[in-house]
Design a protein around this motif. Structure first.
Motif, PDB file in Angstrom:
ATOM      1  N   SER A 134       0.829  -1.049   0.268  1.00  0.00           N
ATOM      2  CA  SER A 134       0.359  -0.176   0.036  1.00  0.00           C
ATOM      3  C   SER A 134       0.452   0.925  -0.213  1.00  0.00           C
ATOM      4  O   SER A 134       0.457   2.346  -0.360  1.00  0.00           O
ATOM      5  CB  SER A 134      -0.969  -0.172   1.107  1.00  0.00           C
ATOM      6  N   MET A 135       2.222   1.407   0.723  1.00  0.00           N
ATOM      7  CA  MET A 135       3.278   2.216   0.735  1.00  0.00           C
ATOM      8  C   MET A 135       3.553   2.642  -0.578  1.00  0.00           C
ATOM      9  O   MET A 135       3.000   4.160  -1.377  1.00  0.00           O
ATOM     10  CB  MET A 135       4.342   2.231   1.500  1.00  0.00           C
ATOM     11  N   ILE A 136       4.029   1.720  -1.256  1.00  0.00           N
ATOM     12  CA  ILE A 136       4.286   2.167  -2.529  1.00  0.00           C
ATOM     13  C   ILE A 136       3.338   2.284  -3.097  1.00  0.00           C
ATOM     14  O   ILE A 136       4.065   3.379  -4.406  1.00  0.00           O
ATOM     15  CB  ILE A 136       4.860  -0.241  -3.401  1.00  0.00           C
ATOM     16  N   GLU A 137       1.985   2.135  -4.355  1.00  0.00           N
ATOM     17  CA  GLU A 137       1.049   1.988  -4.631  1.00  0.00           C
ATOM     18  C   GLU A 137       0.538   4.228  -4.330  1.00  0.00           C
ATOM     19  O   GLU A 137       0.651   4.332  -4.690  1.00  0.00           O
ATOM     20  CB  GLU A 137      -0.271   1.189  -4.530  1.00  0.00           C
ATOM     21  N   SER A 138       0.507   4.580  -3.015  1.00  0.00           N
ATOM     22  CA  SER A 138       0.427   5.291  -2.505  1.00  0.00           C
ATOM     23  C   SER A 138       1.952   6.409  -2.784  1.00  0.00           C
ATOM     24  O   SER A 138       1.304   7.085  -3.979  1.00  0.00           O
ATOM     25  CB  SER A 138       0.363   5.073  -0.808  1.00  0.00           C
ATOM     26  N   ALA A 139       3.171   5.640  -2.741  1.00  0.00           N
ATOM     27  CA  ALA A 139       3.735   6.978  -3.434  1.00  0.00           C
ATOM     28  C   ALA A 139       3.761   6.664  -4.988  1.00  0.00           C
ATOM     29  O   ALA A 139       4.040   8.131  -5.572  1.00  0.00           O
ATOM     30  CB  ALA A 139       5.311   5.623  -3.100  1.00  0.00           C
ATOM     31  N   LEU A 140       2.749   5.971  -5.638  1.00  0.00           N
ATOM     32  CA  LEU A 140       3.626   5.896  -7.095  1.00  0.00           C
ATOM     33  C   LEU A 140       2.460   7.012  -7.354  1.00  0.00           C
ATOM     34  O   LEU A 140       2.382   8.102  -8.258  1.00  0.00           O
ATOM     35  CB  LEU A 140       3.207   4.729  -8.044  1.00  0.00           C
ATOM     36  N   GLU A 141       1.131   6.619  -6.511  1.00  0.00           N
ATOM     37  CA  GLU A 141       0.194   7.736  -7.257  1.00  0.00           C
ATOM     38  C   GLU A 141       0.446   9.260  -6.264  1.00  0.00           C
ATOM     39  O   GLU A 141       0.352  10.167  -6.890  1.00  0.00           O
ATOM     40  CB  GLU A 141      -1.134   7.116  -6.329  1.00  0.00           C
ATOM     41  N   LEU A 142       1.239   9.743  -5.444  1.00  0.00           N
ATOM     42  CA  LEU A 142       1.359  11.262  -4.455  1.00  0.00           C
ATOM     43  C   LEU A 142       2.087  12.115  -5.988  1.00  0.00           C
ATOM     44  O   LEU A 142       1.981  12.788  -5.850  1.00  0.00           O
ATOM     45  CB  LEU A 142       1.266  11.232  -3.007  1.00  0.00           C
ATOM     46  N   SER A 143       3.161  10.995  -5.903  1.00  0.00           N
ATOM     47  CA  SER A 143       3.955  11.298  -6.613  1.00  0.00           C
ATOM     48  C   SER A 143       3.528  11.486  -8.257  1.00  0.00           C
ATOM     49  O   SER A 143       4.568  12.029  -9.368  1.00  0.00           O
ATOM     50  CB  SER A 143       5.317  10.533  -6.486  1.00  0.00           C
ATOM     51  N   ASN A 144       2.882  11.268  -8.551  1.00  0.00           N
ATOM     52  CA  ASN A 144       2.121  10.624 -10.278  1.00  0.00           C
ATOM     53  C   ASN A 144       3.570  10.654 -11.050  1.00  0.00           C
ATOM     54  O   ASN A 144       3.151  10.620 -12.544  1.00  0.00           O
ATOM     55  CB  ASN A 144       2.566  12.432 -10.931  1.00  0.00           C
ATOM     56  N   TYR A 145       3.720   9.150 -10.197  1.00  0.00           N
ATOM     57  CA  TYR A 145       4.930   8.054 -10.869  1.00  0.00           C
ATOM     58  C   TYR A 145       6.067   8.729 -11.364  1.00  0.00           C
ATOM     59  O   TYR A 145       6.374   8.211 -12.506  1.00  0.00           O
ATOM     60  CB  TYR A 145       3.843   8.015 -12.074  1.00  0.00           C
ATOM     61  N   GLN A 146       6.816   9.357 -10.117  1.00  0.00           N
ATOM     62  CA  GLN A 146       7.817  10.312 -11.142  1.00  0.00           C
ATOM     63  C   GLN A 146       8.291  10.071 -10.213  1.00  0.00           C
ATOM     64  O   GLN A 146      10.252   9.859 -10.220  1.00  0.00           O
ATOM     65  CB  GLN A 146       7.464  12.274 -10.562  1.00  0.00           C
ATOM     66  N   ILE A 147       8.073   9.131  -8.807  1.00  0.00           N
ATOM     67  CA  ILE A 147       9.356   9.320  -7.569  1.00  0.00           C
ATOM     68  C   ILE A 147      10.655   7.874  -7.926  1.00  0.00           C
ATOM     69  O   ILE A 147      10.253   7.469  -8.887  1.00  0.00           O
ATOM     70  CB  ILE A 147       8.358   7.868  -6.457  1.00  0.00           C
ATOM     71  N   PRO A 148      11.340   8.412  -7.823  1.00  0.00           N
ATOM     72  CA  PRO A 148      12.796   7.879  -8.111  1.00  0.00           C
ATOM     73  C   PRO A 148      12.444   5.853  -7.867  1.00  0.00           C
ATOM     74  O   PRO A 148      12.313   5.918  -6.861  1.00  0.00           O
ATOM     75  CB  PRO A 148      14.073   8.040  -6.985  1.00  0.00           C
ATOM     76  N   GLN A 149      13.317   5.285  -8.474  1.00  0.00           N
ATOM     77  CA  GLN A 149      13.721   3.531  -7.937  1.00  0.00           C
ATOM     78  C   GLN A 149      14.061   3.481  -6.741  1.00  0.00           C
ATOM     79  O   GLN A 149      14.018   2.625  -5.827  1.00  0.00           O
ATOM     80  CB  GLN A 149      14.705   3.262  -8.556  1.00  0.00           C
ATOM     81  N   LYS A 150      14.945   4.392  -6.071  1.00  0.00           N
ATOM     82  CA  LYS A 150      15.554   4.410  -4.954  1.00  0.00           C
ATOM     83  C   LYS A 150      14.368   5.078  -3.425  1.00  0.00           C
ATOM     84  O   LYS A 150      14.885   4.309  -2.678  1.00  0.00           O
ATOM     85  CB  LYS A 150      16.571   5.726  -5.001  1.00  0.00           C
ATOM     86  N   SER A 151      13.454   6.091  -3.850  1.00  0.00           N
ATOM     87  CA  SER A 151      12.745   5.532  -3.191  1.00  0.00           C
ATOM     88  C   SER A 151      12.107   4.315  -3.064  1.00  0.00           C
ATOM     89  O   SER A 151      11.619   3.953  -1.771  1.00  0.00           O
ATOM     90  CB  SER A 151      11.784   7.228  -2.865  1.00  0.00           C
TER      91      SER A 151
END
Length: 230
Positions: free
Chosen positions: A68-85
């Motif tokens: 759920s954290m990963i899905e939320s991170a993708l959506e909140l960042s508009n799928y811009q979150i770095p792989q390192k994150s």
């Protein structure tokens, strides 16, 4: 005094050992990771919504929380979150899974006192592998007849448990920290419930109760007070 009890079931997380505290710490770490995208309050809200949305797929536990954290991170960042994150989110989850077990005050004392008088079981939600690991690390396994990892803790789940134990509902005593999961369903099936509040409760487990319900179960400040009931 409760004279009819044959089986005492204990919730695990935040009843036997500390758990919810680690989720709060993980949520704070997650919010820091995503701080460039949203406020901490908004991140918390969106993560909670995602967890609830995913319960039917992942169930309860750390692994579902990480997804759920990963899905939320993708959506909140508009799928811009770095792989390192994303890797950092996975590390948060691994750290949670490797936390030491911190028993709550009085737990072992109570189990020692009750083990030869009643059949003791663990009745908990969560991931089977994780809960088995925590029980092993806790060194409490020797006190329990067996562990029941339940997909949920609703009336039908407790009815199934009581049937499996081959006892009457009135012969079961459940001890836990959640009114929603460990107390109110037990009242409905005709069993006895003891509420031992923990200082932190997941929002999904919070409920409002009426005065009638309050009279139908016991509330104790410390699990050691159970010994005065049985």
């Amino acid at each position: 005094m409760l004279n009819n009890i044959k089986v005492i079931a204990f919730d695990a997380d935040d009843t036997l050992w500390v758990n919810e505290t680690y989720f709060r710490e993980a949520e704070h770490q997650f919010a820091k990771l995503l701080s460039k995208y949203e406020t901490e309050n908004k991140i918390d809200q969106e993560l909670f919504k995602k967890e609830i949305e995913n319960l039917r797929l992942y169930g309860y536990g750390i692994k579902g929380f990480v997804l759920s954290m990963i899905e939320s991170a993708l959506e909140l960042s508009n799928y811009q979150i770095p792989q390192k994150s994303i890797e950092a989110i996975l590390d948060i989850g691994k750290d949670m899974l490797e936390k030491p077990i911190e028993l709550l005050d009085g737990v072992e004392e109570v189990l020692q006192a009750l083990q030869n008088k009643f059949k003791l079981i663990v009745a908990t939600k969560g991931d089977l592998l994780d809960q088995e690991r925590k029980l092993e690390k806790s060194n409490l396994s020797k006190y329990f007849h067996h562990i029941e990892v339940m997909s949920d803790k609703k009336v039908k789940d407790y009815q199934k448990l009581i049937q499996h134990l081959d006892i009457e509902p009135s012969q079961l005593l459940m001890i836990g920290n959640s009114l929603k999961s460990d107390v109110l369903p037990l009242i409905k099936v005709g069993a006895t419930a003891v509420h031992v509040p923990f200082h932190t409760t997941w929002a999904h487990e919070e409920v409002s109760i009426d005065e009638f319900s309050k009279k139908a179960y016991y509330t104790l400040a410390n699990i050691k007070d159970v010994l005065q009931l049985v």
